[in-house]
Scaffold this active site. Structure first.
Site, PDB file in Angstrom:
ATOM      1  N   GLY A 269       1.351   7.228  13.947  1.00  0.00           N
ATOM      2  CA  GLY A 269       1.649   8.634  13.759  1.00  0.00           C
ATOM      3  C   GLY A 269       1.208   9.279  12.471  1.00  0.00           C
TER       4      GLY A 269
ATOM      5  CD  GLU B  44       3.400   0.388  18.027  1.00  0.00           C
ATOM      6  OE1 GLU B  44       3.386   1.566  18.436  1.00  0.00           O
ATOM      7  OE2 GLU B  44       4.106  -0.496  18.537  1.00  0.00           O
TER       8      GLU B  44
ATOM      9  N   GLY C  43      -3.209   4.447  15.006  1.00  0.00           N
ATOM     10  CA  GLY C  43      -4.366   4.620  15.881  1.00  0.00           C
ATOM     11  C   GLY C  43      -5.350   5.578  15.232  1.00  0.00           C
TER      12      GLY C  43
ATOM     13  NE  ARG D 296      -7.139  14.902  19.066  1.00  0.00           N
ATOM     14  CZ  ARG D 296      -6.847  15.713  18.093  1.00  0.00           C
ATOM     15  NH1 ARG D 296      -7.816  16.364  17.466  1.00  0.00           N
ATOM     16  NH2 ARG D 296      -5.611  15.889  17.696  1.00  0.00           N
TER      17      ARG D 296
ATOM     18  CB  CYS E 141     -16.541  26.200  35.696  1.00  0.00           C
ATOM     19  SG  CYS E 141     -18.246  25.769  36.017  1.00  0.00           S
ATOM     20  CD  GLU E 142     -10.747  24.122  33.599  1.00  0.00           C
ATOM     21  OE1 GLU E 142      -9.814  24.795  33.109  1.00  0.00           O
ATOM     22  OE2 GLU E 142     -10.600  23.265  34.464  1.00  0.00           O
TER      23      GLU E 142
ATOM     24  CE1 TYR F  18      -4.693   8.528  20.913  1.00  0.00           C
ATOM     25  CE2 TYR F  18      -4.833   9.452  18.705  1.00  0.00           C
ATOM     26  CZ  TYR F  18      -4.245   8.586  19.605  1.00  0.00           C
ATOM     27  OH  TYR F  18      -3.230   7.765  19.196  1.00  0.00           O
TER      28      TYR F  18
HETATM   29  N1  LLP Z   1       2.315   3.789  19.094  1.00  0.00           N
HETATM   30  C1  LLP Z   1       2.708   4.435  20.196  1.00  0.00           C
HETATM   31  C2  LLP Z   1       3.821   3.891  20.979  1.00  0.00           C
HETATM   32  C3  LLP Z   1       2.065   5.615  20.581  1.00  0.00           C
HETATM   33  O1  LLP Z   1       2.464   6.258  21.674  1.00  0.00           O
HETATM   34  C4  LLP Z   1       0.992   6.120  19.811  1.00  0.00           C
HETATM   35  C5  LLP Z   1       0.290   7.332  20.197  1.00  0.00           C
HETATM   36  C6  LLP Z   1       0.600   5.386  18.674  1.00  0.00           C
HETATM   37  C7  LLP Z   1       1.287   4.240  18.342  1.00  0.00           C
HETATM   38  C8  LLP Z   1      -0.533   5.817  17.799  1.00  0.00           C
HETATM   39  O2  LLP Z   1      -0.306   7.035  17.190  1.00  0.00           O
HETATM   40  P1  LLP Z   1      -1.333   7.564  16.079  1.00  0.00           P
HETATM   41  O3  LLP Z   1      -1.255   6.627  14.885  1.00  0.00           O
HETATM   42  O4  LLP Z   1      -2.696   7.560  16.679  1.00  0.00           O
HETATM   43  O5  LLP Z   1      -0.854   8.926  15.767  1.00  0.00           O
HETATM   44  N2  LLP Z   1      -4.112  12.306  22.375  1.00  0.00           N
HETATM   45  C9  LLP Z   1      -3.357  12.843  21.265  1.00  0.00           C
HETATM   46  C10 LLP Z   1      -2.556  11.777  20.566  1.00  0.00           C
HETATM   47  C11 LLP Z   1      -1.605  11.039  21.492  1.00  0.00           C
HETATM   48  C12 LLP Z   1      -0.820   9.962  20.802  1.00  0.00           C
HETATM   49  C13 LLP Z   1      -0.083   9.146  21.779  1.00  0.00           C
HETATM   50  N3  LLP Z   1       0.606   8.039  21.219  1.00  0.00           N
HETATM   51  C14 LLP Z   1      -4.326  13.533  20.304  1.00  0.00           C
HETATM   52  O6  LLP Z   1      -5.523  13.535  20.551  1.00  0.00           O
HETATM   53  O7  LLP Z   1      -3.896  14.119  19.323  1.00  0.00           O
END
Ligand code: LLP
Length: 422
Positions: free
Chosen positions: A239, A275, A277, A314, A345-346, A374
């Site tokens: 997050g 975690e 991402g 996004r 087409c959106e 993402y």
């Molecule tokens: N752990 C869990 C359980 C999660 O659901 C997520 C992301 C992460 C870790 C990783 O979060 P991060 O460090 O990447 O913020 N598609 C959206 C983001 C969706 C995130 C979903 N869960 C975007 O493009 O902003």
């Protein structure tokens, strides 16, 4: 810091020019930088130095095998949310003992595959799921390691669609039920409680919501320890946000996030799982696209580009901002205000509205920044647009790490039933 920089007027990924990649691989194309992935991973790991920490990369951000292998070589584990991600992680050489399985809807197939592989823990999100894991582990003669994802009911102060820690969200076990669920784990024969887990949202730009949620978890873990539960890991989720807008205030650094974690969790005798991402992948990739047309409607000026919302959803989905820069450097002042749009087409197929930019013309290449997370992983074939190529750069070399899908391959996925044969 990333490794996408201008050199002699051309945008490079490390030592390879994006113009060269576009010429050889075509556009649109995602281009990733190995050195940037490594740097982000190492900066994050350093922020947790001295703490017993496992970094489980949230591979939903970018699950290309080359990305996973790069991170596996750095020592990363993985946070997976499907059997597909589990298989990808294992195929990239991430050891099962460094894999955690998250997700609100784990299927029997996913539970079986994870038990077979011997993953580190199941982050469970409901009583029903716990009961099923217990049954399946029993059938397999195993004991499943369980961590309960708690919902701390904290406002992450991020976009509504990526906020997950409020009580109205579908995620986690409500705070007041956690005592009961750990008691239930204690009573079941084929599961054992090893941890507590949470994830309150994505792209957080303030440490305060993390701090509030983590403090609540500390209180919970102390109570669980007092009740005799052997809680050994705290999984803090991902997050932490990244900078998307040039010149804007940057989100808290991994260093300050790590310090806050150490302060809040310091005296608990637990190891930490994180975690991340987006933080690892987001600024390690760009989407290179070509301007196809310029167009002026009554009040608007458009640059129509060959990438579309199916390649990078996004902006359409979260009103997200991605910087757009020309591949050929232009040091002049931004002189036009345009909408960058795709061909789909959106009306939502817009990458940027009223963006000030230097003038571009049909045939010019642009890079949409922060497209490492993402982007490819959320792409689709909407409008029968084949999945585009992914390229990984490493120093002065590059490789196509996912080839561009052909239209024939796309059509061949469909089957026309016999009764329609002519
Ligand atoms: N752990 C869990 C359980 C999660 O659901 C997520 C992301 C992460 C870790 C990783 O979060 P991060 O460090 O990447 O913020 N598609 C959206 C983001 C969706 C995130 C979903 N869960 C975007 O493009 O902003």
């Amino acid at each position: 810091m990333d490794h996408f920089q201008y050199r002699n007027g051309k945008l490079f990924a490390e030592d390879v020019s994006l113009e060269q990649i576009a010429a050889e691989v075509g556009t649109p194309v995602y281009v990733y930088s190995t050195a940037t992935f490594q740097r982000h991973y190492r900066v994050f790991a350093k922020a947790f130095e001295g703490l017993d920490t496992l970094i489980c990369y949230a591979m939903k951000a970018n699950s290309n095998q080359a990305v996973l292998t790069t991170l596996a070589l750095e020592g990363a584990g993985a946070d997976v949310v499907s059997v597909g991600e589990l298989k990808r992680a294992l195929a990239a050489g991430i050891p099962a003992q460094k894999i955690v399985l998250s997700g609100v809807g784990k299927t029997r197939q996913e539970i079986v595959a994870s038990l077979k592989a011997g993953i580190k823990q199941f982050n469970i999100e409901s009583e029903a799921e716990l009961e099923l894991i217990n049954i399946i582990a029993g059938e397999m003669g195993l004991i499943a390691p369980i961590s309960v994802r708690v919902n701390p009911d904290v406002d992450a102060k991020t976009h509504e669609k990526i906020s997950t820690g409020k009580s109205e969200n579908k995620f986690g076990i409500p705070w007041h039920r956690t005592g009961d669920i750990y008691a239930r784990i204690g009573a079941l024969p084929h599961v054992t409680a090893v941890g507590v887990d949470l994830h309150i949202g994505s792209q957080l730009t303030d440490l305060e919501p993390f701090k509030i949620a983590f403090s609540k978890v500390v209180t919970l873990v102390k109570a669980l320890h007092a009740d005799g539960h052997d809680i050994r890991h705290i999984d803090l989720g991902g997050g932490l946000g990244i900078p998307y807008v040039a010149g804007a205030e940057a989100p808290p650094s991994p260093g300050s996030y790590g310090k806050m974690v150490a302060n809040v969790l310091g005296d608990l005798d637990c190891s930490i799982i994180v975690e991340p991402g987006r933080l690892i992948a987001g600024n390690a990739g760009v989407l290179v696209s070509e301007v196809i047309y310029e167009k002026t409607n009554d009040s608007k000026h458009f640059y129509i580009i060959d990438a579309a919302m199916n390649d990078l959803v996004r902006p359409a989905m979260y009103d997200a901002h991605h910087e757009i820069i020309p591949v050929e450097e232009n040091t002049a002042e931004a002189s036009v205000t345009v909408d960058f749009v795709g061909p789909i087409c959106e009306s939502s197929d817009v990458f940027a509205k009223n963006r000030k930019t230097t003038a571009l013309a049909a045939g010019d290449l642009i890079a949409l920044k922060s497209a490492g997370a993402y982007s490819a992983s959320m792409s689709s074939t909407y409008n029968s647009r084949p999945l585009i190529a992914e390229v990984m750069v490493n120093g002065d070399q590059y490789a196509v790490v996912r080839k561009r899908q052909t239209i024939e391959e796309l059509i061949a996925l469909d089957t026309v039933p016999n009764w329609l044969s002519r």
